[in-house]
Structure formats: structure tokens, C-alpha cells
Motif scaffolding. Structure first.
Motif, PDB file in Angstrom:
ATOM      1  N   ASN A 290       0.805  -1.232   0.000  1.00 15.07           N
ATOM      2  CA  ASN A 290       0.000   0.000   0.000  1.00 15.07           C
ATOM      3  C   ASN A 290       0.835   1.277   0.000  1.00 15.07           C
ATOM      4  N   VAL A 291       2.138   1.149  -0.281  1.00 15.71           N
ATOM      5  CA  VAL A 291       3.018   2.320  -0.232  1.00 15.71           C
ATOM      6  C   VAL A 291       2.581   3.378  -1.250  1.00 15.71           C
ATOM      7  N   SER A 292       2.123   2.936  -2.423  1.00 17.92           N
ATOM      8  CA  SER A 292       1.676   3.873  -3.459  1.00 17.92           C
ATOM      9  C   SER A 292       0.488   4.691  -2.956  1.00 17.92           C
ATOM     10  N   LEU A 293      -0.429   4.025  -2.237  1.00 17.37           N
ATOM     11  CA  LEU A 293      -1.606   4.710  -1.689  1.00 17.37           C
ATOM     12  C   LEU A 293      -1.186   5.733  -0.631  1.00 17.37           C
ATOM     13  N   LEU A 294      -0.218   5.355   0.213  1.00 14.29           N
ATOM     14  CA  LEU A 294       0.318   6.278   1.221  1.00 14.29           C
ATOM     15  C   LEU A 294       0.903   7.523   0.553  1.00 14.29           C
ATOM     16  N   HIS A 295       1.610   7.311  -0.562  1.00  7.73           N
ATOM     17  CA  HIS A 295       2.198   8.421  -1.318  1.00  7.73           C
ATOM     18  C   HIS A 295       1.098   9.392  -1.770  1.00  7.73           C
ATOM     19  N   HIS A 296      -0.044   8.852  -2.249  1.00  7.04           N
ATOM     20  CA  HIS A 296      -1.161   9.696  -2.682  1.00  7.04           C
ATOM     21  C   HIS A 296      -1.755  10.473  -1.512  1.00  7.04           C
ATOM     22  N   VAL A 297      -1.875   9.803  -0.363  1.00  2.80           N
ATOM     23  CA  VAL A 297      -2.427  10.472   0.835  1.00  2.80           C
ATOM     24  C   VAL A 297      -1.520  11.626   1.263  1.00  2.80           C
ATOM     25  N   ASN A 298      -0.199  11.376   1.282  1.00  2.00           N
ATOM     26  CA  ASN A 298       0.741  12.428   1.687  1.00  2.00           C
ATOM     27  C   ASN A 298       0.736  13.610   0.707  1.00  2.00           C
ATOM     28  N   SER A 299       0.635  13.326  -0.580  1.00  2.00           N
ATOM     29  CA  SER A 299       0.561  14.400  -1.585  1.00  2.00           C
ATOM     30  C   SER A 299      -0.687  15.247  -1.363  1.00  2.00           C
ATOM     31  N   ALA A 300      -1.830  14.570  -1.097  1.00  2.00           N
ATOM     32  CA  ALA A 300      -3.087  15.297  -0.860  1.00  2.00           C
ATOM     33  C   ALA A 300      -3.006  16.131   0.421  1.00  2.00           C
ATOM     34  N   LEU A 301      -2.344  15.581   1.473  1.00  2.00           N
ATOM     35  CA  LEU A 301      -2.159  16.331   2.728  1.00  2.00           C
ATOM     36  C   LEU A 301      -1.372  17.617   2.477  1.00  2.00           C
ATOM     37  N   ARG A 302      -0.277  17.502   1.713  1.00  2.00           N
ATOM     38  CA  ARG A 302       0.550  18.676   1.400  1.00  2.00           C
ATOM     39  C   ARG A 302      -0.258  19.702   0.602  1.00  2.00           C
ATOM     40  N   ALA A 303      -1.033  19.200  -0.340  1.00  2.00           N
ATOM     41  CA  ALA A 303      -1.833  20.093  -1.196  1.00  2.00           C
ATOM     42  C   ALA A 303      -2.822  20.901  -0.357  1.00  2.00           C
ATOM     43  N   HIS A 304      -3.421  20.263   0.645  1.00  2.00           N
ATOM     44  CA  HIS A 304      -4.450  20.941   1.455  1.00  2.00           C
ATOM     45  C   HIS A 304      -3.879  21.808   2.574  1.00  2.00           C
ATOM     46  N   HIS A 305      -2.769  21.354   3.184  1.00  2.00           N
ATOM     47  CA  HIS A 305      -2.329  22.009   4.424  1.00  2.00           C
ATOM     48  C   HIS A 305      -0.992  22.747   4.343  1.00  2.00           C
ATOM     49  N   ILE A 306      -0.290  22.660   3.198  1.00  2.00           N
ATOM     50  CA  ILE A 306       0.980  23.382   3.049  1.00  2.00           C
ATOM     51  C   ILE A 306       0.891  24.411   1.923  1.00  2.00           C
ATOM     52  N   PHE A 307       0.194  24.060   0.848  1.00  2.00           N
ATOM     53  CA  PHE A 307       0.148  24.926  -0.343  1.00  2.00           C
ATOM     54  C   PHE A 307      -1.172  25.691  -0.407  1.00  2.00           C
ATOM     55  N   THR A 308      -1.042  27.012  -0.661  1.00  2.00           N
ATOM     56  CA  THR A 308      -2.201  27.902  -0.613  1.00  2.00           C
ATOM     57  C   THR A 308      -2.449  28.549  -1.969  1.00  2.00           C
ATOM     58  N   ASN A 309      -3.711  28.545  -2.388  1.00  2.00           N
ATOM     59  CA  ASN A 309      -4.107  29.214  -3.633  1.00  2.00           C
ATOM     60  C   ASN A 309      -3.898  30.715  -3.485  1.00  2.00           C
TER      61      ASN A 309
END
Length: 902
Positions: A290-309
Motif C-alpha cells: 500500500n506504499v503507493s496509496l500512502l504516497h497519494h495520501v501524503n501528496s493530498a495532505l501537502r496540497a491541502h495544508h501546506i500549499f495555498t491558492n
């Protein structure tokens, strides 16, 4: 104390160095009286005269004085501009391969003509590098007049050019281009299949304008050429939908290094949500499957909580577009890597584009170190002098200004809350506007610039906003920022490279108001208006530079300050800060807040003190030091790949330069046979210990030859060397028959095409393997091992394995390939066309570069096949789909795919 006394007596090292250059400047000035009376043709003829002197054995240093005097006179006649003495000094510094730090408005664009002309005399070409297409085109047209006047050719590389136009542009004496275009041309050239289609010449000399922006700010973001990989676009959307269901307790965020990770509680919550969504079928998120799925979750976390429109990116025309953190400009064509860009697209509900796989990449550090001689110029380099010296071996020379600086730099004003700071900024803007003082407001984000713009609209104050959304009008807005009463809001250093002249910019006004053929009367009228406006602006105090926040880097703040006080004009600068600013908040504002409370600071009141400035400077120095360490560490890792890249590119170029690679192919064939024989018939082993079955299988697989190896092995007194020789003879005979059958010319073309194409394919796979290695190597530190040394060792082993795989695949393909006699040429052409693939150019996100290799979530799961298991027939290779090289072979042999049917 003794150092200060010595500096007063003897001057600084920098001042002594400048003094040492003065004799050349005096010699150039002395020549002016000899050069001025020459006719245009006589002045132009000096170029051929100088070229002949170099051809006869004189060095560029020998002809420097004559060359500079020639350029100065040509600039007077073609542009109406005469190089100041400090500009001549700058030209000498550039020619010596150093960085000239020159204040804004000192005419760096004109300085570059001196070093460019001198170094182009030997016919090897000079590259002048700028930060964007507008400046490359502008400088090429503008300074090109000087070079054309002197009989030299000038060109400009633009994004829309095809290969033929690029070849012509690079063949010119002086070529203006952006760093991106140069880097991508280098990568594309090393993916070509013939020398004739390559566009760049061998590197000679480069002058980098805004050198700090290109070699420091952009150095963490490699240029990447990529091709499409497996599509997982839908998965990003599904994973994105679960992120809003996570609470603040479910993740831990570190803003200093721009990272976010699931907490233990968050892991459990995420696993429940993923199971409900049907994505997590078995096991936990950290299970290997499930490492690939974890990678997707971490990318989505960064998108929502680190990067701002509006700060890190914009959504424009249904696309997520990156905003450069240093310039505030939209980075066209650049995408975040590692799935982050797709996660942002899913977050913003726009079309998720397919992920790409790296085909070629290079960092600016390693690209610009390819030039035998490199130099640069900027307004701010001294704060990064250590990095320039260590990474690029470039010395920074602080150039004196043509006129004494008259700008007044005020101490920062620090407020407790952001609201109080904004109110103070508005008051300062309105005060300047009312007394006709032009003001430039520098913000750190698009969001902030729009907030101030909205507040000014309410107050009915006319102003211009310059940020990534107004990129097209950038140069015009900046050029008119010195008009009396003008209020210009700029994101960071947007508009860099365009001069702010008090009263307005004459050239820009003529271009926008009068068109192509302006009348002399109208030009005079505009000149009079500008002179009148300049006096009004000077009387009001010159350009006021207002900073709404301190940047992480002192250099960016100094750049902003440098926009004011051009060419001895009066001016002023001041920064407004609050304890809620990112720099203050992240780097120790709690102590300052309690201190201000004790001091009894009231609402709306600011604290102003030189100590505050010093404290901030120390915080900035810490951040700069950390960023430098980060870039240095990244470079050390990239150097490992760069050594391999240089070997592969050099070998590739060597292969393209010859029509006959048969000797190379023969060596590869013999090495493959050596490897097979050594594996199956170990040295000094008895005949009964020989693995003749495996030997037979391998020779059949690679060469498609059914040799009587068992019978040979049974012969009395036969040794491994004799069997090796017999196999070599048989394979040589088979390949000779192919040459005779298809014709020498056709078969040599086949060998060359196969070798180049397979080299590209295997190099691409090797890059992917290095990416995966790099992402997980940081974990070795837990075992008390140095990740860099481990990476070097592992990368070397991977490289050796890559060479071995290349030999095997090339020889196997050539042994099996069959061409139709009579239509071989057409088949070969079709084979070459099939090699062309869709490619994308991009830039990696610098924030990602910071934490790659430090956490396990970036590993990629093994992709066994892109076909469902029930659709795979072990006996039918057409049903296997795409199989990972290191996955078990679908045929059921138990071997890895690369060692079996791969």
C-alpha cells in the motif's frame, strides 16, 4: 578593532582590487581620442583587426583595452549611450569570470556588451542569460544594435522557435536566452539521434544577468524532461475527497520545512476512510503493498495544508499554475513533481493531468558549471558570496556606483498585529500619494498585494497592481512607477530587470503612445513632460520603497530597497512588520510578544529600533544558512548523477558522430558471452560442475542459437576457454551472415539506431531507479551510515548494472531482429520514428527538494502489471501489459522480469 584600523588605512580587499583595475580604465579613456575621429566603416573594421590579432596568438587580455574602447564608441553612435568608468570596471570583472555587484540603475545591460564583444572575438560564441523571455528579446534587440554596428551577429532564443531557428540563433556571435531555454536545449540535444539536429555549440562563455536569481534562487529546482507514465488520475480525486474529513489532531505540520505527516491517530482515521472508499483492501497504510496509496495520501495532505491558492499557485483557465516564490511570476509550463501537482488539481477540482516519468534532468548548478568561463551581474550578491565561491568558484566584486547613493533607509516598524500593520501601511501610502511622492509597495504574496489593493480601492486611491496575474503588463507598469504620485504594488521582485526612472520612462512612453514612427515634435513634448515630472518627484523625496514584510533572504529585501535611489537620485525605504508575519511567527516571535507587552505597547503603536533590525538580520542569516546547506546537500546528491550523466551524454555524442559502431557492438557481444560463460562455467571448476543447461538456455535466449553445448562439454580435455571461443566464433559467424544478407550500410544503421534507442530507454529506467533510491536513502542515517556515501555506492552499482543490461538488450535485439530484404530502409525509418515520444518540460518544486530522502512515504510500490491478474496468460506475452523490471516475471519462472523476458 585592528581590522577596522587597517581597513581605514589601506581600504578593504574589494577597494584594493577595484583600484588595481583602474589602469585598464585609464588606458581605455586615453584611447577615446583616437577612436572618436574614425568613420563608421573604420570603427567596424576594428573587429576584423582584433580577430586577426587573436588568430595570430594574442590573448583576449592583450586586446581588452582596444576592444572596450571600440564598444564604447559603437554604443555612443548606435544607442546614444557612453559607458561610464564604473561600467568599464564592471566589464573587466565580467571578462575575468567574476560576479559584478552593481546597484539598480547602473546600466548592467550595457556593461554586458563589453565582455560579450571581447569574448566573441575568438568565434566560439557567447551566451547572455536573462530571467525571462521579455528581457531576452528586449536586450537582444536593444544591445544588438551595438554588435550589429561592429559587424557581429546577435540572436535571441524564444520558446516558440523550432530546431532550425535555434541552430541559427546559437551559431551567432552573441546569443541572448533565458536559463530555462538553455537548459532544456542542452537536455533535448542529448536526446537527439544525429549530430546534425543538435542546436547548441560547445560551451564557451556565459554572462548571467540577475545571477543571484538564476544561480541561487532557482538552483534547487532541476529542469526535467519527462514522458507519460502509468495513469492514476482517478485515484487522486478519490484520495482528495477523504482529506477534509481529517481533523487537526490527525496530522502534524512543520511550516519551517514545508512538511506535513499523519499522526498515529490520523493513520487510523485515514485507514478507516480509505477502506470505506474501497481503496484499502487489506493491511495498513505502511504495508509494502500500500506504499503507493500512502504516497497519494501524503501528496493530498501537502496540497491541502501546506500549499495555498494565491500564494504558492493560481488556478487560471482550468489549470493549476505555479507562482515563483522569489519573483511572484507564474512559471509557465512548470509542474510540481512527485504527484503534488495532480493532488493540487484534485483539490481545486480541475482536470487531473497524467503523471510523467523523468527522461532527462539537470540542475542549474550543474548546467552552468559546464561553461569553461562563467560570469554574472546583479544588484545583490555579497550576502551569498560564500555560496558563489563554494559552488561555482565565482568571486563577487562590489562595484562602486557612478554617483553617491542618496537613499535614506529607515529602521523597520514592528506592530503587534497584522491589522495594525496594514493600517500603518495604508497611512504611509496615502501620505506619499497626496504629496506626489511615487511609492513602490513590495509584498511577499499575491494574496497580500490584492488585500492592500482592495483597501486602497475603498480609500479611492489610484494604483497599479503588479503580480503574477498581470505578467503581460509587467514591464510597462514598472517603467511608469516613478511618475509623481504613482502607487505601484509589486509581488516581491516582479518587474526585475526594468528600470524605475523618476518622472517616467521615455522609451516606454514613446513605444506605447506614439507607435512605430513617432514625430520629433511629439518626442520632444514627452521629454519635457518627463523632465517636469522628475523635478516634482525629486522635490517630494524621490521613490519611496515600502516593504510589507521581511523575506526569508536579506538579498530579496536588498533588491527591493535597491529599486529606490537610482543614479544618485534621492529616495527612501522602510519595512513594516508584525508579529503575525511568517518570518516573525516561525522564528521566535513569542519572546518578542511578551517583551512588547512588558514595554506597554499600545494598539496601533510601533516599536522602531536598530536592535530589532539586527535581530531580524540574524534570523534571516539562519534561514539563508539552512537554505544554503539544503542546496549544497542536494548538489552533492545531484553530482553523483551528474558524473553518470556526463559519461552517458559523452558516449552518446561519440556514437552519433560515427556511422559505424560495429566495433563497439562486437565488444559488447564478447562481454555478454564472457558474462554468460563465467556464470555457468566458473573458473577452475571441474567439467561435472558446469551448468551446461543454463548456458544453453542463455545462449538460446540472447542469440537465438541452438548450439550443441552439452556435446562440447563431453569432449575430452575441453576447457572453459575453448567453449568460450567456439561460442564467439558461432555468434560472429551469425552476425556476419546478417551483414551479408541485409547489406553493410543498412546493418550499420540498424546497429546505431538500436544502440541509441536502447541507451535512452535504459537511461530513463536508471533515472527512475536513482529517484527511488534517493527518496529512501535518508533512512540509512538511522543505522549510523552516511546517506550520501551510501547513495554514491548504491548509484555506482546501479550504473554498472545499467551498462550490463544495456549490453544484454542490445545484443539480444540485434541477434533476433529480422528485416525484409528489399524494404529494410523503410523498416529502419519506421523503427526510428517509433522512438519519438511525447515529452513534457517542467521544473521541480523547491519545497519538495527539501524533504526528499528524509521520509519513507516517497517510495513507489512495485507495479507488477497494468493488467488484472485474471487477464494474464503466462504463455502469452501480449496479455502481460506493462511489467516492472524488478517484478517477478509473469511467465512463472520465479526470476525477475529483467532477467527473464525483460
Amino acid at each position: 578593532m585592528f581590522g577596522a584600523i587597517a581597513r581605514k588605512l589601506f581600504g578593504t580587499a574589494n577597494e584594493r582590487y577595484i583600484k588595481g583595475l583602474q589602469k585598464d580604465v585609464d588606458a581605455i579613456n586615453a584611447l577615446e581620442a583616437d577612436v572618436e575621429p574614425l568613420s563608421d566603416d573604420e570603427l567596424r573594421a576594428r573587429t576584423d583587426w582584433l580577430r586577426k590579432r587573436i588568430a595570430d596568438g594574442e590573448t583576449l587580455d592583450d586586446v581588452l583595452v582596444d576592444a572596450f574602447a571600440t564598444v564604447r564608441e559603437a554604443a555612443k553612435r548606435s544607442l546614444g549611450q557612453r559607458h561610464y568608468d564604473v561600467q568599464l570596471l564592471g566589464g573587466i570583472v565580467l571578462h575575468r569570470g567574476q560576479i559584478a555587484e552593481m546597484a539598480t540603475g547602473e546600466g548592467k545591460t550595457l556593461v554586458a556588451t563589453l565582455a560579450a564583444y571581447l569574448n566573441a572575438l575568438d568565434g566560439k560564441g557567447v551566451h547572455v542569460v536573462t530571467v525571462n523571455d521579455y528581457l531576452a528579446k528586449r536586450d537582444s534587440d536593444w544591445m544588438g544594435k551595438v554588435f550589429t554596428f561592429l559587424g557581429m551577429t546577435t540572436s535571441c532564443i524564444l520558446n516558440e522557435m523550432d530546431d532550425v531557428q535555434r541552430q541559427e540563433a546559437y551559431a551567432c556571435d552573441i546569443t541572448y536566452a533565458t536559463n530555462n531555454e538553455l537548459g532544456f536545449d542542452y537536455l533535448r540535444d542529448n536526446m537527439k539521434f544525429s549530430l546534425e539536429t543538435m542546436v547548441q555549440r560547445p560551451f564557451n562563455f556565459a554572462v548571467v544577468d540577475e545571477v543571484d536569481s538564476i544561480l541561487i534562487d532557482e538552483a534547487r529546482t532541476p529542469l526535467i524532461i519527462s514522458g507519460p507514465s502509468d495513469d492514476s488520475s482517478e485515484l487522486y480525486g478519490v484520495v482528495d475527497s477523504i482529506i477534509p474529513h481529517l481533523s487537526e489532531d490527525d496530522y502534524e505540520r512543520d511550516e519551517k520545512v514545508k512538511s506535513v505527516a499523519l499522526s498515529e491517530k490520523g493513520m487510523e482515521t485515514a485507514e478507516v476512510l480509505l477502506r470505506d472508499a474501497g481503496l484499502l483492501e487489506s493491511g495498513g497504510l505502511y504495508d509494502l503493498s500500500n506504499v503507493s496509496l500512502l504516497h497519494h495520501v501524503n501528496s493530498a495532505l501537502r496540497a491541502h495544508h501546506i500549499f495555498t491558492n494565491g500564494v504558492d499557485y493560481l488556478v487560471k483557465d482550468g489549470k493549476v499554475m505555479i507562482v515563483d516564490e522569489f519573483t511572484g511570476r507564474v512559471m509557465e509550463g512548470r509542474r510540481y513533481s512527485d504527484g503534488l501537482h495532480q493532488a493540487l488539481e484534485a483539490k481545486e477540482k480541475v482536470a487531473v493531468q497524467q503523471e510523467n516519468q523523468t527522461l532527462a534532468s539537470v540542475t542549474f548548478q550543474n548546467y552552468f558549471r559546464l561553461y569553461p568561463k562563467l560570469s554574472g551581474m546583479t544588484g545583490t550578491a555579497m550576502t551569498e558570496a560564500g555560496e558563489f565561491a563554494e559552488i561555482y568558484k565565482l568571486e563577487v566584486v562590489d562595484m562602486p556606483t557612478n554617483r553617491i547613493l542618496a537613499r535614506k533607509d529607515y529602521d523597520d516598524e514592528v506592530y503587534r498585529s497584522r491589522g495594525e500593520k496594514i493600517n500603518a501601511i495604508l497611512e504611509q501610502i496615502i501620505e506619499c500619494h497626496e504629496r506626489k511622492q511615487p511609492i513602490l509597495v513590495g509584498t511577499v504574496s499575491i494574496e497580500q498585494s490584492e488585500e492592500i489593493s482592495a483597501a486602497l480601492k475603498k480609500k479611492k486611491v489610484k494604483h497599479e497592481v503588479l503580480n503574477a496575474k498581470q505578467h503581460e503588463r509587467e514591464a510597462y507598469i514598472v517603467a511608469q512607477a516613478g511618475v509623481p504620485g504613482a502607487v505601484t504594488i509589486a509581488t516581491n521582485m516582479a518587474g526585475r530587470g526594468t528600470d524605475i526612472q523618476l518622472g517616467g520612462n521615455l522609451d516606454m512612453r514613446i513605444k506605447t503612445e506614439l507607435g512605430e514612427n513617432p514625430s520629433e515634435d511629439k518626442i520632444v513634448k514627452i521629454q519635457e513632460e518627463i523632465a517636469k515630472d522628475k523635478k516634482v518627484a525629486l522635490d517630494a523625496g524621490g521613490l519611496f520603497m515600502l516593504g510589507t514584510e521581511r523575506h526569508e533572504s536579506r538579498r530579496i529585501d536588498n533588491q527591493l530597497r535597491g529599486r529606490s535611489g537610482r543614479q544618485g537620485d534621492v529616495g527612501a525605504s522602510k519595512f513594516f512588520l508584525s508579529l503575525e508575519d511568517d518570518l516573525m511567527r516561525i522564528f521566535g516571535s513569542e519572546r518578542m510578544d511578551s517583551m512588547l507587552t512588558k514595554l506597554g505597547l499600545e494598539d496601533g503603536e510601533a516599536i522602531v529600533h536598530p536592535w530589532i533590525n539586527k535581530a531580524l538580520e540574524k534570523a534571516q542569516q539562519k534561514v539563508e544558512g539552512r537554505n544554503f546547506d539544503m542546496r549544497k546537500q542536494l548538489l552533492k546528491f545531484d553530482d553523483v548523477m551528474n558524473d553518470q550523466r556526463k559519461v552517458i551524454f559523452e558516449q552518446r555524442r561519440e556514437m552519433m558522430s560515427t556511422d559505424d559502431v560495429s566495433e563497439h557492438i562486437q565488444d559488447m557481444r564478447h562481454e555478454v558471452i564472457d558474462d554468460i560463460v563465467d556464470k555457468c562455467i566458473p573458473e577452475k571448476a571441474y567439467a561435472e560442475q558446469w551448468d551446461t543447461d543454463s548456458l544453453h538456455e542463455e545462449i538460446l535466449r540472447v542469440f537465438n542459437m541452438d548450439l550443441p553445448l552439452k556435446d562440447w562439454a563431453k569432449e575430452e580435455g575441453v576447457a572453459n576457454e575453448e567453449i568460450r571461443e567456439r561460442i564467439l566464433d558461432e555468434t560472429d559467424r551469425k552476425m556476419a551472415a546478417k551483414v551479408a544478407n541485409y547489406g553493410e550500410d543498412v546493418w550499420r544503421s540498424v546497429e546505431k539506431s538500436v544502440l541509441l534507442q536502447l541507451l535512452d530507454t535504459i537511461w530513463k529506467e536508471h533515472l527512475l531507479a536513482l529517484d527511488h533510491l534517493r527518496q529512501g536513502i535518508g533512512l540509512r542515517a538511522y543505522a549510523q551510515r552516511d546517506p550520501l556515501n551510501e547513495y554514491k555506492a548504491e548509484a555506482f552499482n546501479l550504473f554498472e548494472e545499467m551498462i550490463s543490461i544495456l549490453r544484454d538488450r542490445v545484443i539480444t535485439l540485434l541477434a533476433h531482429v529480422e528485416l525484409q530484404v528489399g524494404s529494410a530502409d523503410e523498416e529502419l525509418e519506421a523503427f526510428n520514428q517509433h522512438a519519438d515520444q511525447e515529452m513534457t518540460e517542467s521544473r521541480q518544486d523547491p519545497a519538495l527538494a527539501a524533504d526528499q530522502g528524509d521520509s519513507p512515504e516517497y517510495g513507489a510500490a512495485t507495479v507488477r502489471s497494468n493488467k488484472p491478474a485474471d487477464h494474464i496468460d503466462p504463455n502469452d506475452q501480449d496479455t502481460w501489459g506493462k511489467v516492472s523490471r524488478n517484478a517477478p516475471c509473469p511467465c512463472g519462472s520465479g526470476k525477475k522480469f529483467k532477467h527473464c523476458h525483460g
